[in-house]
Structures are given as structure tokens and as C-alpha cells.
Motif scaffolding. Structure first.
Motif, short mmCIF file in Angstrom:
data_model
loop_
_atom_site.label_atom_id
_atom_site.label_comp_id
_atom_site.label_asym_id
_atom_site.label_seq_id
_atom_site.Cartn_x
_atom_site.Cartn_y
_atom_site.Cartn_z
N THR A 185 -11.24 19.30 29.31
CA THR A 185 -11.56 18.01 29.78
C THR A 185 -12.85 17.64 29.14
O THR A 185 -13.09 16.39 29.35
CB THR A 185 -11.95 18.27 31.38
N PRO A 188 -12.36 15.00 25.55
CA PRO A 188 -11.74 13.61 25.73
C PRO A 188 -12.86 13.00 26.23
O PRO A 188 -13.03 11.67 25.93
CB PRO A 188 -10.57 13.83 26.61
N VAL A 213 -7.26 2.59 26.14
CA VAL A 213 -7.70 3.73 25.46
C VAL A 213 -9.07 3.74 24.98
O VAL A 213 -9.17 2.57 24.08
CB VAL A 213 -6.68 4.25 24.44
N CYS A 273 0.09 5.36 20.03
CA CYS A 273 0.35 5.52 21.36
C CYS A 273 1.82 5.69 21.64
O CYS A 273 2.56 5.37 20.88
CB CYS A 273 -0.20 4.38 22.34
N SER A 274 2.23 6.04 22.94
CA SER A 274 3.72 6.27 22.87
C SER A 274 4.36 4.77 23.10
O SER A 274 3.58 3.90 23.83
CB SER A 274 4.03 7.03 24.33
N TYR A 309 -5.05 9.60 16.27
CA TYR A 309 -5.60 10.09 17.60
C TYR A 309 -4.47 9.63 18.49
O TYR A 309 -4.07 8.41 18.48
CB TYR A 309 -6.90 9.31 18.05
N SER A 311 -3.05 9.37 25.21
CA SER A 311 -2.22 10.21 26.27
C SER A 311 -1.25 9.21 26.79
O SER A 311 -1.50 8.07 27.05
CB SER A 311 -3.27 10.89 27.24
N LYS A 312 -0.16 9.80 27.44
CA LYS A 312 0.93 8.91 27.93
C LYS A 312 0.46 8.19 28.99
O LYS A 312 1.11 7.01 29.21
CB LYS A 312 2.10 10.10 28.43
N ASN A 313 -0.46 8.55 29.79
CA ASN A 313 -0.80 7.80 31.07
C ASN A 313 -1.60 6.47 30.90
O ASN A 313 -2.18 5.88 31.54
CB ASN A 313 -1.57 8.55 32.23
N LYS A 314 -2.20 6.39 29.46
CA LYS A 314 -2.78 5.18 29.20
C LYS A 314 -1.89 4.17 28.77
O LYS A 314 -0.89 4.26 28.33
CB LYS A 314 -3.63 5.56 27.93
#
Lengths: 654, 459
Positions: free
Chosen positions: A314, A317, B117, B138-139, B310, B313-316
């Protein structure tokens, strides 16, 4: 690896005495709680003189009738202190004696380092006895010629011959050693008195020194005097001055003799204790100040609650996301902090060098704001950088020393120096520190250590130490024929990188894990270890597992050589690896890289009845260490306080 | 932190015709009634990046963009707007503004990026590895910027567009291969040397290059200077850097010299030894291992540089407004699932209706809708998942579903609009039925006409 667990052994019957006891006499048993498992030592018998060096002071006091007041004063106090210690630390009866005396003698050593100081060395019975012991322990007769040796050279040489002759035949050697050591003991009175004076002076100086860094760099290099017991105290504020004497080791040292600082002095001297992370209020406060947002891990092992432990994964990031928000942080500092946090840079030297270079960059770009003085403002800046580093990863002792050095340099800058000159001076000082204390020190250590490597040797090393690697490579270059055993351990497997480099250079290597260390130790002739720090009681603070390797080596009569630059020495005394240590990511140990099928612990981290412990360091007691190779030469672990005292000042104030 | 930010706002993009025009450059296309550029600027502002260089293609567009920025961000941001000639590409644009660039590293952001992000994360990854370039991946969005969608409807037969093909190392920190899906005809070529050095490469197609790069300035300018033909960062510069990462021809200042201090021990001078100290105990990337040669000490270490990634993450949320489909998607998302980006406060019904908007009786505005300032709606209208701009006048019995309607649009009674984009000042007369259409600015759709999947604009 806090205390050596000694049980009776056939080969090496070492007995630890507890409390006050008379000079060796037949049939004597310890006056404290008896150690039933250990055979009672007989005068002149191996055990009588092959006691660990830490055992020396009590007989000495008793034998030379130094002053009646002193002798009268000591015994009762010691008796009082020991049961407390042992009861707290280890309830097992078998070990009571061991623990008690261990603690106590450690404190003796710690507070009276002068016994083996250069000035009082000649003819000093204690030192020669120490070295005799030390020889016996190394059992190879190879010891430093670089220690400036004095009058006891003869004795040493004799001992050397003896031990070389009779390697592996314990009783014989020690008999002879005993006869060597005995005459020395008799004419000890004068030297002894001097030693006492020295120790008084040393304690005063140490007390002063202890206060200085404490005030200038709170929390940077705290002199950690609290032991496992005080850790359990709920509130820290309260426990510093009044409760401190309750802590066993301190209690022991206070009552040790009349030459200890009085209690009220101690109140002033008590250094600010390091943050105890089981104290909720403090943790909350620290959190508010913190740059890096941390989530604390939920399940922590009870005994290690006082150490910081965060949910890994944690922090990075979060810190990354704040990249542009942290204006006051210098980019170089930030980068190094990130690398600490991400684990890109590890190892005592590397971290220290990286930090110093970051400071250098920061100082280069520094300019004093208006109406402020460079010395004060820069110190504040450095402090903020240091606390940032601490948030990324707890500082190592070597880093603490380096920071202390830097701050001392800043404080000592002449006031009339112009800003650019001051900056240039500081930069060159930092360069000089890196060069002299790390790079050159390593070179010197390599030169010393290479003399200990002979053809046909099998050298064992644990983990990956930069200086050990240099030694091995240099010895290989000199054409010595030897084999290397690299012992490694999960989860970091640092040894593999070392193995790769060594094999690449053509050394013949064996690679094994620490599980097999007792098997592989049969063939080993020497153990070379690195260290994160060497504490003033000779304890080596190093990568976890080192103590285990050293202990096994000791058991197999294999000499253990610890290579450590003197800038990593610290005046702290630590008896165990509990009170100050570092916790790594606990999840790493539950995962096996490359083995997807070993997933028994997946998603178990939050189970209430599961606690994972990933310790990063451990403390190796000095008993297991034959020799410490440092840039000031090769010394027995008992000489560490001398170096700390004589050269420690120079580190900081040179 | 020694970073400079360059926002490449582009000019009038061909893919977005008829939405963009001379009056409305791409950067000013409204997303939830705010220019798309504002999302980038605010996203940077949140990260405390207040000194920006905005590069716009074309003088006219630059004037418009500059005018808008100075009115909207006059006291908040310090923005320099630079105009570059059209069609010189992203690399060309950076070449043109080269003299502005002074910092150690440069963050290049595409002006059509809508994402949350933190750019700091990219910069931090860049710094941590001392990389020459770090790209943010990014995804890829689900309904995505595929050309198939409903853009024009002509290419419905075409397969769903392929995204970027990206090769990563096992730690997912380094970029080993990158190609845009559209450019790949049949096969891709991966360099053996890189593959050998890394040992294992992960090829992914579910990632999208977000056009947010951190470059080391010296390297970027060296490449731009040497390779005159390079036009685009994405198509030329980035693949070049990735390709040549193990046999770098760049003169990297300082950093490289430090890493390669692994000589024979005798010849070690102090500096090399010091850097070796750091290098040996820090975990080496495959670059260093490769540079050292197979046995750990090549006599002439190879030059390498690092290309990092970089991965958000998927939730962004992360999307680029580079096609009409993307425009609709982003508009929908910004008032829908990624509503935190819009900066508006939603009502209890999960929609935004400006207080000055007037609604007729029995008119319903569903959730995830937005009604701009001063808009009027007649009776019995129904609005679902759509954005309506300012001062629109909408008659009675109008259905608007999944559409974007910009400012000052007049819609007659009984119209039905589905999945369409209607630009400013358009007039739809009564009973017009539009399905998957784009209507260019100022167009007038005559009464009773029906269009499906067409692009209507003034000639």
C-alpha cells in the motif's frame, strides 16, 4: 538468537557462572541459581578458563582484592539483579544460570570497555585471558597480527602453538591454556586498577556522547537501552526515567559498581527511546506527521508489536501518487526513498552510499533561505529527509552513523564561511566519508581477510555481503585455491546473485540453503560473514540466519570471521534481536516463487489466528564469533568497545 | 521535482470530423459540457503540476485554446500555449518546442486523455529505475475505441479493432515490445537478444497505451535531433527506444557510467568500486545483467537503457478521446461510472440538472444524464443516459437516448435521437429520427427525415 542456549557438551564443556563466585577453586558451584546440567568446573580445568570472555570480570574483582568496598558492594547487588533478569527472560531452570550471567557480564563489558583499551592493554590480565579464550574458540591459531599487541604477545604465541598443535582435543589444550593464563592473572592488580579508572572515564564519556546524538538527532540513531521488558510498558513517556531501572540489563549495570552514573544522572542521559509501535497514541501522532500513508498490518506477532509493520503494497503506490506533491523533498532524496521502499536498494553499504549521495545532491542544490543560517536550516532539511527515509524503511545503524557524521560536520562549519564554500566543504566531506569509511575500509578489510585464506580452505558465507564478495574475488585473483560454500535462505535468496558473480569469475562454489548448514559445515574450514552492525558488546547484528550459521560453525569448531567496516559499529548494547529489529513483508514468506501449487496460505493473511513473522535481522552473540575483521585490523569481539570509543568520536567529530 | 509537463493538445483531428471544426478544435470538444482539455489540466493540477506547456497544432486553434485556458485558469495555472504547424506529428511538435525544455525529465501528456491515474506514479516509476522512457499503460476499455462500433456504420463488417500488442518482462516493469494493433499486418517481430536477456516475455493485448510518457530530456532531444524522420512519439520514438534498449547508442550522462563499474578488482578505482557496491547489492534488472555480459564481467560492458512501464490498476479510469465512439463512451462514463472525474455534484436521482433548466410536464430525465444551463424541454420528453448542453431548446415528445447534444441546439417536436452526437447550433426540425448519427455544427435537419448511421455536416 538472543541468548546462547548452552547445554552440557562433551567436547566443549563451557559453564556460565551466575552471580558472585570465588576465584576458581575445586568443587565450586555458582552461588546463584545452580546450573544443574553443566558439570561444575574445577580449578584449572578447561572450563575454568575457557569461559567466554564475558565471564572474566567477576573472578577478577574477587581475586585481586581490589578494594574491600567494591567487593563488598557488588555481590549482593548482583545477586539481587540476576533472578529478576532470568525470571523475566527465560523461566527454564536449565538456562537460568546462563541467562543471568550472560546479561550481567554483557553489561560489564559494555560499560567498561577500557579493560582492553590500547593504553591499559599491556599486561592486562583480562585481555590476555580474553584472547586466550578467543584463540581457543577459533581453534586454529590464526589471529590477527594487526591488533597492536603488547606484553601478552608471548602468551598469545604460546597459546597459538598449543592450539595449533592440539586442534580438536579440547581438554588438553585448555589445560595448557590455563597454565598460560594463570600467571598473568596473578600480577593483575595494578593493571586492574587502571582498567577500572579507564572504565570510569569511559562511562562518563559514553554518557556524554549518548546525550549529544540524542539531542541533535532524535530518533535517528537512538541509543537503545530498553530491553524486552520495557517494550511491554504501555506508555513510553512514563517509562523512560522512572521505570528504566526496572529493565533488567539496566538494573544490572546500575548496581554493578560504584562507578556507574547515579540514577539522577541517568535520567538526564536517558536517550529518547525509539518509537514503540504498540503505543497507540504515539503511532497516531506519527501518522499525522507522516508523508507516506501506511496501513498497519493487522496480525502482528505479539512479541514484535513494538516494531513497525505495515501492509506492504500500500505504501509504494501511495508514495508514487504523491510524487509531485512533495515539494520540499529533493528529487534525489525522493528517488532513494522510493528505492528503499520498493526494495531496489538493500544491504547496509549500498543503502548508506545511496543515502549519502542523495544528501550530496540535495546539499548541492540547497540554498539558504533569507534570514536563516545555513547550519540550522540545513540540519532541519536533513532531518526532514531522514524522517522521510525512515518512513520508507527503518534506518540501518550504518545510516544512523553516517547521518550523525553529516550533522556533526554541518554543526561544525565555521559561521563566517560563505554558502558556496560551506556546500563544497560538505560535499567533499560526504565524498570523503564514503571513500574512507566504506570504500577504503573495504579494501583494508579485504587485505586483512585475505591473509586468513589458505590453499585448500573451504569458506562458507551466508547471504550476500559486498565485502565478503570482494574478499573472495581478491583471494581468487591472488591464485589461492579454495572453495566457497554459499548458504542462502528464503525469501530473498540474495545468495544467488553472489553465486552468479562468483561462478562467473571462475570460483568453485557450492550453493545450499540454510536448512543444510549443519551438514555442509563438516567440510568448512572458515566462515566469513558480513554484518549490518557490530554492537559494543560484540554482538553482531546481521541478516537473519547469521546467528544460526555462526552457532553451527561454533559447534563444529569452525572459526567465524565477521567482516564489518568500523563505521557500522555502534555503542548500543543489545542482548537479543527482539527489542530492535525490522519486520519485512510477512506475505513474502507465505509465497513460494514459481510454485503455484504451494498456495496453502493464499488469502490467509487476515485470519485472526494466523500471524506471520518475517524478521530481517538477528543478533549473534559474541561467543560465536572468533574474530571481527575491520578497517582497524582484526580484533576479537571484545575489542569492539575500544574501537567504538577511540574511533567513534573520530567518525563524528573528525 | 525537476519535471516539465508538455500537453499535446493536437489540432483538428481527422478521426473526429464532423465533431471538430475550425471553431472547435479537438482540445475544446465538450465532455460533460467541459472541454476535454480541462480534464487533463485539472488532472495535472491535482498533482501540483502548475507550470504547463500546451502545444496546439495550428495558429487558429492555438488562439482559441489559449483564449479558453486564460479565461478558465487565469489564476490557477501557469500555462504557456505554443503553436506548431499542422501535421508535424507529436515528435515534430516536441522538436519544435525543444528550446522550452530544460528540466531533467519531461512528462508528455496527450491532451485528449481523461483519466484519474496520478501522473506522479508514472514519474516515480521513471525516476526509480532511472529510465529513459516510461509509458503508462491502462487496461483497454471494454466498449473501447474500436473503429467498428457505430462510427459511420460503414465498417460494421470490420473485425473489432486490435489494440496495442505489448511485451513485458516478468516483473511487469519493463517494456520489451510495443506495436499498435492497427499497424500489425500478420506477424510481429521480437528481437532475440531482448528475449534472451529477459528469459521470459509476457505479451498482452489487453493494455492500451495511454499516451502519457515520461522521457529523459537529454535522451529525447538527442533522438529528435538525430532522427529527423521521426514523426510520432508513439510510432517512431517509443518503438525505437524499446528496440535499442540493449544496444543503446545514446550517450547517457552519468547514470550509465555508474552502473558499469564491474571491472577487475585490481583496476578498481574508488569511484567504480563505490558504484559497484551499490550495483551489486541492489537487485539488478536484466539490463544490468545483460550489460555485464554472460559471466558477470564483460570487458566492454554494453550500453543499455531502460524502458519502463507503469500499469495503471484496473479500478482507475483511463480513456482517450480519439474517435467518435470514444467521444460517446467518455461522455457516458464521465457522468456515469467515472462520475468523480466530472467534478459535478449529482442529484439524488444520480443526474445533473442545472437549476436554470426548465422541464415541461411529464418530462423525465433518467439517471446518468446531464442538462446544461438554460436548457428548455417541452412536455412528455424522455432523456436517458445523455448529455445535453447549454441553452438547448427541445420541443415536446422528444426521446434522447445515449446521445450527446452540445450547446444551442434546437430540436423540434416528436424527434427521436439515439446514440448520436449533435454539435452546437444544429437545428432538428419536427419528427426527425436519428440513430447512430453525427451531426456537424450548424447543420439543419429537415422535418420528418430519418437517418441511420450517417455523418451529417455542412459541405
Amino acid at each position: 538468537m538472543d541468548t546462547p542456549r548452552r547445554t552440557s557438551r562433551v567436547i566443549d564443556p563451557k559453564v556460565r557462572h551466575v552471580g558472585f563466585f570465588a576465584p576458581p577453586s575445586p568443587g565450586r558451584t555458582p552461588s546463584g541459581p545452580p546450573a544443574p546440567a553443566a558439570p561444575s568446573p574445577v580449578s584449572g580445568s578447561p572450563s575454568g578458563n575457557s569461559l567466554s570472555p564475558v565471564m572474566i570480570p567477576p573472578p577478577r574483582h574477587a581475586s585481586d582484592n581490589l578494594s574491600s568496598a567494591l567487593t563488598l558492594h557488588q555481590p549482593p547487588s548482583r545477586r539481587v539483579s540476576i533472578p529478576v533478569t532470568s525470571a523475566v527472560r527465560r523461566p527454564s531452570i536449565d538456562n537460568v544460570a546462563v541467562v543471568g550471567s550472560y546479561n550481567q557480564s554483557e553489561t560489564v563489558l559494555a560499560t567498561s570497555p577500557s579493560a582492553i583499551s590500547p593504553s591499559s592493554r599491556i599486561g592486562d590480565g583480562e585481555f590476555s585471558e580474553d584472547s586466550v579464550n578467543w584463540i581457543r574458540r577459533t581453534n586454529s591459531g590464526k589471529f590477527s597480527s594487526s591488533v597492536p599487541t603488547g606484553g601478552f604477545d608471548v602468551a598469545l604465541n604460546k597459546a597459538q602453538e598449543v592450539s595449533e598443535k592440539g586442534r580438536g582435543k579440547g581438554p588438553e589444550i585448555s589445560n595448557e591454556l590455563a597454565s598460560n593464563a594463570k600467571p598473568l592473572k596473578d600480577k593483575m592488580t595494578k593493571a586492574e586498577r587502571r582498567a577500572l579508572q579507564e572504565s570510569q572515564r569511559a562511562t562518563k564519556a559514553a554518557a556524554k556522547e549518548g546525550r549529544k546524538p540524542a539531542s541533535s538527532s532524535r530518533g535517528v540513531a537512538p541509543v537503545h537501552e530498553q530491553t524486552a521488558k520495557s517494550v511491554k510498558q504501555p506508555s513510553q513517556k512514563k517509562d523512560v526515567p522512572p521505570v528504566a531501572p526496572v529493565a533488567p540489563s539496566i538494573a544490572a549495570s546500575e548496581k554493578k559498581g560504584g562507578d556507574r552514573p547515579l540514577e539522577k544522572d541517568r535520567k538526564k542521559d536517558a536517550p529518547p527511546p525509539r518509537m514503540q509501535f504498540d503505543d497507540k497514541n504515539r503511532v497516531e501522532k506519527a501518522k499525522r506527521r507522516a508523508v507516506v500513508k501506511k496501513t498497519e498490518a493487522r496480525n502482528r506477532v505479539e512479541l514484535f508489536r513494538h516494531l513497525p509493520q505495515y501492509e506492504h503494497g500500500t505504501q509504494l503506490p501511495d508514495l508514487e501518487a504523491k510524487f509531485f506533491q512533495l515539494d520540499p523533498m529533493h528529487p534525489a532524496v525522493y528517488k532513494v526513498g522510493l528505492q528503499y521502499l520498493a526494495g531496489d536498494v538493500f544491504g547496509g553499504n549500498a543503502r548508506c552510499v545511496a543515502m549519502l549521495q542523495a544528501f550530496r545532491e540535495a546539499i548541492k542544490d540547497y540554498c539558504t533561505p533569507a534570514e536563516k543560517t545555513l547550519a540550522r536550516d540545513l540540519t532541519a532539511k536533513i532531518n526532514s529527509y531522514v524522517s522521510f527515509f525512515t518512513e520508507c524503511r527503518p534506518l540501518s545503524i550504518s545510516m544512523g552513523n553516517a547521518i550523525r557524521f553529516l550533522k556533526a560536520r554541518i554543526a561544525k562549519l565555521p559561521l563566517n564561511l560563505s554558502e558556496s564554500d560551506a556546500k563544497a566543504t560538505l560535499c567533499s566531506e560526504i565524498d570523503r566519508f564514503i571513500n574512507e569509511k566504506i570504500v577504503l575500509a573495504d579494501k583494508v578489510i579485504v587485505r586483512h581477510a585475505v591473509t586468513k585464506i589458505r590453499d585448500g580452505d573451504v569458506l562458507l558465507t551466508y547471504g550476500s555481503s559486498s565485502v565478503v564478495e570482494m574478499i573472495l574475488l581478491y583471494a581468487h585473483e591472488l591464485g589461492k585455491k579454495f572453495r566457497v560454500v554459499i548458504v542462502d535462505s528464503r525469501p530473498k535468496l540474495e545468495g544467488q546473485a553472489l553465486l552468479r558473480r562468483l561462478v562467473g569469475q571462475g570460483l568453485s562454489c557450492t550453493y545450499t540453503h540454510i536448512n543444510a548448514v549443519s551438514y555442509i559445515m563438516h567440510e568448512v574450514t572458515r566462515v566469513l560473514l558480513g554484518a549490518a552492525s557490530v554492537l559494543s558488546n560484540g554482538t553482531v547484528y546481521s541478516r537473519v540466519g547469521t546467528a544460526c550459521v555462526a552457532m553451527v560453525a561454533h559447534e563444529f569448531q569452525v572459526p567465524v570471521l565477521v567482516c564489518c567496516e568500523a563505521y557500522k559499529f555502534h555503542e548500543r548494547v543489545q542482548l537479543d534481536s527482539i527489542c530492535s529489529n525490522e519486520l519485512g513483508d510477512p506475505n513474502i514468506i507465505s509465497k513460494v516463487p514459481g510454485r503455484m501449487d504451494v498456495n496453502y496460505l493464499d488469502n490467509w493473511a487476515n485470519k485472526d489466528n494466523l500471524q506471520l513473522l518475517n524478521l530481517l535481522y538477528d543478533a549473534t552473540p559474541s561467543d560465536y564469533i572468533s574474530m571481527i575483521i575491520t578497517d582497524y585490523g582484526m580484533v576479537p569481539p571484545t575489542s569492539v568497545p575500544v574501537i567504538v570509543r577511540e574511533y567513534g568520536k573520530e567518525h563524528v567529530f573528525m | 521535482m525537476d519535471f516539465q509537463v508538455v500537453v499535446l493538445a493536437g489540432g483538428t483531428s481527422k478521426e473526429l470530423i464532423p465533431l471538430v471544426s475550425k471553431e472547435v478544435p479537438k482540445a475544446l470538444l465538450p465532455v460533460a459540457n467541459r472541454p476535454v482539455l480541462s480534464y487533463v489540466l485539472e488532472f495535472l493540477e491535482q498533482s501540483n503540476l502548475k507550470h504547463l506547456i500546451v502545444v496546439v497544432e495550428g495558429e487558429d486553434a492555438a488562439l482559441r485554446v489559449g483564449g479558453w485556458i486564460s479565461s478558465a485558469y487565469v489564476d490557477r495555472l501557469h500555462v504557456e500555449v505554443a503553436a506548431v504547424p499542422e501535421d508535424i506529428g507529436t515528435a515534430g511538435a516536441l522538436r519544435a518546442i525543444g528550446h522550452y525544455l530544460t528540466a531533467h525529465d519531461i512528462l508528455v501528456v496527450s491532451g485528449d486523455l481523461v483519466c484519474d491515474v496520478p501522473p506522479g506514479a508514472v514519474a516515480a516509476a521513471h525516476r526509480r529505475h532511472d529510465a529513459v522512457v516510461t509509458a503508462m499503460l491502462c487496461s483497454a476499455p471494454v466498449s473501447g475505441p474500436s473503429e467498428s462500433g457505430s462510427s459511420g456504420g460503414k465498417d460494421k463488417t470490420k473485425k473489432p479493432g486490435r489494440y496495442n500488442i505489448i511485451g513485458l518482462d516478468p516483473t511487469k516493469q519493463f517494456l520489451l515490445f510495443i506495436a499498435a494493433g492497427a499497424e500489425v499486418e500478420k506477424d510481429i517481430r521480437v528481437q532475440k537478444s531482448i528475449l534472451r536477456a529477459v528469459g521470459q516475455m509476457e505479451i498482452r493485448t489487453d493494455l492500451m497505451d495511454a499516451h502519457l510518457y515520461a522521457f529523459k530530456r537529454s535522451v529525447l532531444q538527442e533522438i529528435l535531433g538525430q532522427k529527423e524522420s521521426f514523426q510520432s512519439l508513439r510510432q517512431d520514438v517509443l518503438p525505437y527506444l524499446v528496440r535499442s534498449q540493449l544496444r543503446s547508442e545514446l550517450s547517457l550522462d552519468g547514470a550509465q557510467a555508474e552502473e558499469n563499474g564491474n571491472d577487475k578488482v585490481v583496476s578498481l578505482d574508488n569511484k567504480a568500486m563505490r558504484s559497484q557496491l551499490v550495483a551489486n547489492t541492489s537487485s539488478p534488472s536484466f539490463h544490468e545483467l545483460c550489460a555485464m555480459g554472460p559471466n558477470g564481467s564483460a570487458p566492454f560492458p554494453r550500453n543499455t537503457h531502460k524502458c519502463c512501464v507503469y500499469i495503471a490498476s484496473k479500478n482507475k479510469y483511463c480513456a482517450r478521446l480519439n474517435s467518435i465512439q470514444a467521444f460517446s463512451d467518455i461522455n457516458r462514463d464521465v457522468i456515469g461510472e467515472a462520475s468523480h472525474l466530472s467534478g459535478y455534484s449529482f442529484s439524488a436521482h444520480n443526474n445533473i440538472i442545472h437549476s436554470s433548466a426548465e422541464l415541461g410536464s411529464k418530462t423525465t430525465v433518467g439517471p446518468q444524464c446531464m442538462l446544461g444551463e438554460g436548457s428548455q424541454m417541452g412536455d412528455k420528453c424522455s432523456v436517458k443516459r445523455s448529455v445535453l448542453g447549454r441553452h438547448c431548446r427541445i420541443g415536446s415528445n422528444v426521446k434522447v437516448v445515449n446521445s450527446v447534444i452540445m450547446n444551442h441546439v434546437t430540436i423540434g417536436d416528436g424527434c427521436s435521437i439515439q446514440g448520436s452526437v449533435i454539435c452546437s447550433n444544429v437545428q432538428l426540425q419536427d419528427r426527425v429520427v436519428l440513430r447512430d448519427c453525427q451531426v456537424g455544427a450548424g447543420f439543419v435537419v429537415s422535418a420528418g427525415s430519418e437517418y441511420k448511421g450517417e455523418s451529417l455536416a455542412r459541405k
